[in-house]
Design a protein around this motif. Structure first.
Motif, PDB file in Angstrom:
ATOM      1  N   LYS A 190      99.488  10.436  45.248  1.00 35.64           N
ATOM      2  CA  LYS A 190      99.531   9.196  44.480  1.00 35.64           C
ATOM      3  C   LYS A 190      98.206   8.898  43.799  1.00 35.64           C
ATOM      4  O   LYS A 190      98.115   7.955  43.016  1.00 35.64           O
ATOM      5  CB  LYS A 190      99.856   8.015  45.408  1.00 35.64           C
ATOM      6  CG  LYS A 190     101.186   8.111  46.063  1.00 35.64           C
ATOM      7  CD  LYS A 190     101.798   6.729  46.196  1.00 35.64           C
ATOM      8  CE  LYS A 190     103.114   6.825  46.903  1.00 35.64           C
ATOM      9  NZ  LYS A 190     102.965   6.696  48.352  1.00 35.64           N
ATOM     10  N   GLU A 202     100.332  12.258  50.874  1.00 30.38           N
ATOM     11  CA  GLU A 202     100.876  11.180  50.045  1.00 30.38           C
ATOM     12  C   GLU A 202      99.793  10.543  49.199  1.00 30.38           C
ATOM     13  O   GLU A 202      99.956  10.326  48.005  1.00 30.38           O
ATOM     14  CB  GLU A 202     101.479  10.080  50.935  1.00 30.38           C
ATOM     15  CG  GLU A 202     102.892  10.352  51.359  1.00 30.38           C
ATOM     16  CD  GLU A 202     103.783  10.579  50.177  1.00 30.38           C
ATOM     17  OE1 GLU A 202     104.380  11.655  50.099  1.00 30.38           O
ATOM     18  OE2 GLU A 202     103.866   9.687  49.299  1.00 30.38           O
ATOM     19  N   ASP A 245      90.592   7.329  43.427  1.00 33.85           N
ATOM     20  CA  ASP A 245      91.589   6.528  44.134  1.00 33.85           C
ATOM     21  C   ASP A 245      90.936   5.605  45.158  1.00 33.85           C
ATOM     22  O   ASP A 245      91.602   4.773  45.756  1.00 33.85           O
ATOM     23  CB  ASP A 245      92.627   7.433  44.820  1.00 33.85           C
ATOM     24  CG  ASP A 245      91.965   8.591  45.495  1.00 33.85           C
ATOM     25  OD1 ASP A 245      92.193   8.780  46.700  1.00 33.85           O
ATOM     26  OD2 ASP A 245      91.237   9.338  44.818  1.00 33.85           O
ATOM     27  N   ARG A 299      98.162   8.257  40.154  1.00 32.24           N
ATOM     28  CA  ARG A 299      98.710   6.987  39.684  1.00 32.24           C
ATOM     29  C   ARG A 299      97.679   5.884  39.812  1.00 32.24           C
ATOM     30  O   ARG A 299      97.511   5.050  38.936  1.00 32.24           O
ATOM     31  CB  ARG A 299      99.962   6.606  40.529  1.00 32.24           C
ATOM     32  CG  ARG A 299     101.123   7.497  40.339  1.00 32.24           C
ATOM     33  CD  ARG A 299     102.112   7.049  39.291  1.00 32.24           C
ATOM     34  NE  ARG A 299     101.853   5.791  38.657  1.00 32.24           N
ATOM     35  CZ  ARG A 299     101.661   5.635  37.349  1.00 32.24           C
ATOM     36  NH1 ARG A 299     101.668   6.680  36.571  1.00 32.24           N
ATOM     37  NH2 ARG A 299     101.468   4.465  36.841  1.00 32.24           N
TER      38      ARG A 299
END
Lengths: 635, 358
Positions: free
Chosen positions: B162, B158, B340, B165
């Motif tokens: 992500k 996950e 991230d 983003r």
């Protein structure tokens, strides 16, 4: 990916307890320091370093030029003992501020009167910080602010002092209050401090012992005097003690500055090895010990059977250091640890004493002896720190023999894991960076680099080695002999030809005595030179260093901490008796010979450090120090 | 789970790539076919030689991987992670060791699928570390430990998914109105950043390098035109010429190495050098699973990744062609990394790697 990170506890900004104040006091004092010094009084009271700019560490300038000179020493000369004394524990009789030295700066008053008012104003403001700081203990936050404010260097060696303090943690500021005032303060605070600091200083003592190297330490005095009180305190790992102790432990203690005559006297009284100070010393390096070489050996050898304070194995190792038989960080460390093992084997607790305390005292004694023979290397310092931690963590219910067996096996494990196995891992990583057809350059003789070259040769890689060497030690010759013996193609040259030969080289492999927290590599003198030339030629520089040699200290130059060797070897060339122009150099007043042993290579010149934790960039050294010291790297 | 190779002549890897990008040269296909010779043999032999459940597992990892890869938006490493997660899920092992061994085998087969992809290797390694680095493994019973592992694996998947983003949100803060951005290579992360900035109504324009021989610039300019972002195409040699007008350089990364430098499409080093000498910041957008434990000292210190170049005219056989597809940009030319994990300086990469691996 965030969950995998253990939240790091943020430690308090380190409030350095400097000198004579109870731990709770510092912040108040710093505020209560004179808010705005008037232009008249500061000269004497605030700006301490102006006095020190005339202390022996700087070449005394002609009066009117003195201000300019202080401007030109941004990093500041090694700080005089007066400041050091403040940081040391109060148990040391603070003859640390030597009345005689205080009186020298009649010059300073004129000196400080000299400057124009605008400059004075600035100096004043820096003076404000100066007073608040020693007053309040060395508040790191303040210092940071101050540096951020970026006071001009002529704001006195004050700023230099500040910077140096940041850089070389542990040198407190000295302020120029009157003698009587200070004495009174000191007496009052010493009592308070002794109680509070009892436990802290014990670890401080061990911190000093181990965290600092290459110069002698006041530890001998501290440890021997404070042992009874401090060792008792160290047993309780109470919560309130803990932060104090940790703080102390985290901040390395100041090292002994050898230009303080008083301290040196005291140290001498306790010493086993009677060293005679060398004459004709270089002013800039007055803070480092330098003794006549070769004078003590016969005397010490005869004393071998009369020892009671020092175990024979330790004595032997000390003599070998003195004679120069053992050199190289790993060899010295292993020899020392094995000597300690012997002494632990023969140790028996005296009646009415606890094993932990007594053994620690003994080890401290041995360490002082070894320091007298030859200042400790950083690797040795770390090993001693490890040993003391292990001793202190012995469960109380162990019998003496069990405890001894425990310790001996701990030492064995340290040697095998941190040194021997680490070297194997380093070699394994390093050989992946050697390709066929490479020309590798190395300087002097590093055990890790030698092992790697031999291993790469065994693996069948085709490469050529250039060994760069330098006087007076000429360590490269031994390496050359061993490599040629194994059939490796070698070229041998001296350091003055390094820029000539560098264009042929594809990789540079260097060893290190230690790597400091800002990525600076502390290694044999000449390493910095080789690294800089390599950098200029865009040749990657790889440092092979075991992780136990990393240290949280930061060093910006090669001056503030170093080791001085025998200057006579510079004046003579072995095998060439006819080169005798420098005979009798000691008689000339204008001539001083300097034989430095170590130098500091800035991290910009280093491409990669190969450790037993893998290949890391120099910026990651504090990461390793942080992660693994916290998780008890040494265990 | 039986599966066949739909077109045994061409390797799956290149097939999916071609399907994604729709730009295939004959050279490329030829190379793909040559590669496919080895590839399909592996796949087929795996089927014949091994027996039992392991075989099915080994086969299905690569299959799973390819199924995931069919989605063009999914990064290679994320596909691998998802595939590995499914390995755990469908594993029949009864002890921890067995499970770890299975995982290791799956990872090895994935790695051998494409030996040159750094993000794939790094992603797999990180996955293994992340998943197995839990103390729960020690004292829970096997089933709960296994479900823990699956949980962590899905979580990792996950996060990685992500990641883009998050990076887009961080990166678009650095894009100011009226700025000019130079982009090199076709990185989906960088595209995401630009897309997010455009959606936030920022006014900026983009210079794309042509990106020979992959023609990445053409593809990127296509995408950007769809977003109504003013785009200008430069030939690769015109970078220094236009660098004056540029405010910042944005690149992606195939891999981020331990020193903090990046491995990216050929030409990145050049652009970083020019940008550095003209004091323009170079920003790298890379997910954290691309952090690899490599440490190249110079350009040749890496695994070579070659791809044939089509010059459009036949080249005499005596002439050598430099066919390397990627280069290494040292950390001193990079300003910031958008990951991230946050906006990092290059020296933090080693910090992260040490924390994870040691």
């Amino acid at each position: 990916m965030d969950s995998r990170r253990v939240p790091r506890t943020v430690s308090d900004p380190k409030v350095r307890q400097v000198g004579f104040f109870a731990p709770a006091a510092p912040l108040d004092r710093s505020e209560s320091g004179p808010p705005a010094p008037t232009s008249s009084s500061p000269p004497v009271s605030d700006v301490s370093p102006s006095g020190n700019s005339l202390s022996p560490v700087m070449i005394p300038p002609p009066r009117h030029l003195s201000t300019d000179l202080s401007r030109h020493f941004p990093l500041g000369p090694p700080i005089s003992p007066l400041r050091v004394a403040r940081a040391a524990d109060t148990s040391i009789p603070v003859g640390s501020y030597n009345p005689s030295e205080f009186l020298t700066p009649t010059a300073t008053t004129e000196f400080s009167e000299d400057p124009l008012s605008p400059r004075w104003g600035r100096r004043g403001s820096s003076g404000k910080f100066a007073t608040s700081l020693p007053a309040g203990g060395f508040n790191m936050a303040l210092a940071k602010q101050k540096n951020a404010v970026n006071l001009p260097p002529d704001g006195g060696s004050n700023v230099e002092v500040q910077k140096e303090q940041r850089a070389v943690t542990g040198k407190p500021l000295k302020e120029k209050t009157t003698k009587a005032e200070r004495r009174a303060l000191q007496e009052a605070q010493r009592a308070a401090k002794a109680a509070a600091k009892g436990e802290g200083s014990k670890t401080g003592a061990s911190g000093v012992n181990t965290a600092n190297s290459n110069t002698g330490k006041p530890v001998k005095a501290v440890s021997q005097k404070k042992d009874s009180s401090s060792v008792a305190a160290s047993e309780k790992k109470g919560g309130d003690r803990q932060p104090d102790k940790d703080r102390k432990k985290d901040v390395p203690h100041p090292r002994m500055q050898f230009d303080d005559a008083n301290r040196v006297e005291k140290a001498k009284k306790r010493s086993v090895v009677k060293q005679t100070e060398a004459k004709n010393r270089v002013e800039l390096f007055r803070h480092l010990p330098q003794y006549e070489h070769g004078t003590q050996l016969p005397e010490l050898e005869s004393k071998f059977f009369q020892l009671d304070t020092v175990h024979p194995a330790v004595y032997k190792v000390g003599l070998r250091y003195l004679a120069g038989d053992i050199s190289g960080g790993n060899a010295r460390c292993i020899a020392m640890l094995q000597a300690f093992q012997e002494s632990i084997k023969d140790y028996s607790t005296p009646p009415e004493k606890s094993l932990i305390r007594d053994l620690t005292t003994k080890i401290n004694g041995y360490v002082s002896f070894l320091i007298e023979c030859r200042p400790l290397s950083i690797s040795m310092g770390n090993a001693i720190r490890f040993l003391k931690t292990r001793i202190a963590q012995l469960p109380l219910n162990l019998s003496e023999s069990e405890a001894k067996v425990h310790l001996i096996s701990d030492i064995d494990r340290f040697i095998s894991e941190k040194i021997i196995l680490a070297d194997k891992v380093i070699v394994k990583h390093a050989v992946t960076k050697i390709r066929d057809g490479d020309v590798l350059l190395t300087y002097a003789s590093s055990s890790a680099v030698e092992m790697m070259l031999l291993h790469a040769h065994e693996l069948g890689k085709h490469f050529r080695v250039v060994i760069v060497d330098s006087r007076p030690k000429l360590e490269g010759q031994k390496l050359l002999r061993r490599l040629v013996g194994k059939g490796i193609h070698c070229t041998y040259t001296h350091i003055n030809a390094v820029s000539y030969i560098m264009h042929e080289v594809s990789r540079v492999f260097l060893g290190a005595s230690s790597v400091l927290s800002n990525g600076t590599v502390y290694s044999r003198v000449g390493t910095a030179c080789v690294a800089m030339v390599a950098h200029q030629f865009h040749v990657p520089v790889l440092i092979c260093c075991e992780a136990y040699k990393f240290h949280e200290r930061v060093q910006l130059d090669s001056i503030c901490s170093n080791e001085l060797g025998d200057p006579d070897v510079i004046s003579k060339v072995s095998g060439r008796k006819e080169i005798n122009t420098l005979d009798g150099w000691a008689n000339s007043e204008n001539l001083q010979l300097l034989n430095l042993m170590y130098d500091a290579t800035p991290s910009d010149y280093v491409s990669m450090i190969i450790t037993d934790y893998g290949m890391i960039p120099p910026t990651s050294v504090p990461v390793i120090v942080r992660e693994y010291r916290r998780e008890h790297l040494w265990i | 789970m039986a599966a066949e190779n739909p077109n045994p002549k061409i390797s799956l890897y290149y097939q999916t790539r071609a399907a994604h990008h729709g730009v295939v040269t004959s050279d490329w296909l030829a190379q793909a076919q040559a590669a496919a010779g080895g590839r399909s043999d592996d796949v087929v032999s795996e089927n014949y030689l091994s027996s039992g459940e392991e075989d099915g597992k080994g086969f299905s990892v690569v299959d799973e991987f390819n199924n995931w890869r069919k989605q063009p938006e999914l990064a290679e490493a994320v596909a691998a992670i998802r595939a590995l997660a499914s390995v755990i899920r469908s594993s029949q092992a009864t002890t921890m060791m067995e499970l770890e061994i299975e995982l290791k085998k799956a990872v090895d087969s994935l790695k051998s699928w494409d030996t040159t992809s750094i993000s794939l290797t790094a992603g797999c390694d990180l996955f293994i570390r992340y998943v197995t680095r839990t103390s729960a493994l020690e004292y829970e019973d096997f089933d709960s430990a296994k479900s823990r592992l699956i949980e962590r694996a899905e979580k990792f998947g996950e996060i990685s998914y992500k990641a883009r983003r998050i990076i887009a949100m961080l990166g678009q803060d650095f894009i100011l109105d009226g700025c000019t951005i130079l982009v090199h290579g076709f990185s989906r992360v960088v595209l995401e950043v630009l897309r997010t900035a455009a959606q936030n109504k920022k006014q900026f324009r983009v210079f794309c390098t042509e990106g020979r021989p992959d023609r990445t610039g053409l593809r990127l300019s296509n995408e950007l035109a769809k977003l109504d972002v003013p785009v200008k195409l430069l030939i690769d040699s015109a970078v220094a010429y236009s660098m004056d007008e540029v405010d910042m350089v944005f690149v992606g990364a195939d891999g981020v190495v331990e020193s903090g430098g990046i491995i990216n499409m050929m030409g990145t080093y050049q652009i970083a050098l020019v940008a550095n000498s003209m004091n323009k910041p170079v920003y790298v957008a890379a997910e954290s699973y691309k952090f690899a434990r490599l440490y190249p000292l110079d350009q040749k210190d890496m695994e070579p990744a070659l791809r044939p170049i089509d010059f459009g005219v036949p080249i005499p056989s005596k002439v050598e062609v430099e066919t390397s597809a990627r280069d290494y940009t040292p950390p001193q030319y990079l300003t910031l990394l958008f990951t991230d994990l946050g906006v990092l300086t290059p020296s933090v990469v080693s910090d992260e790697l040490i924390q994870l691996y040691l």
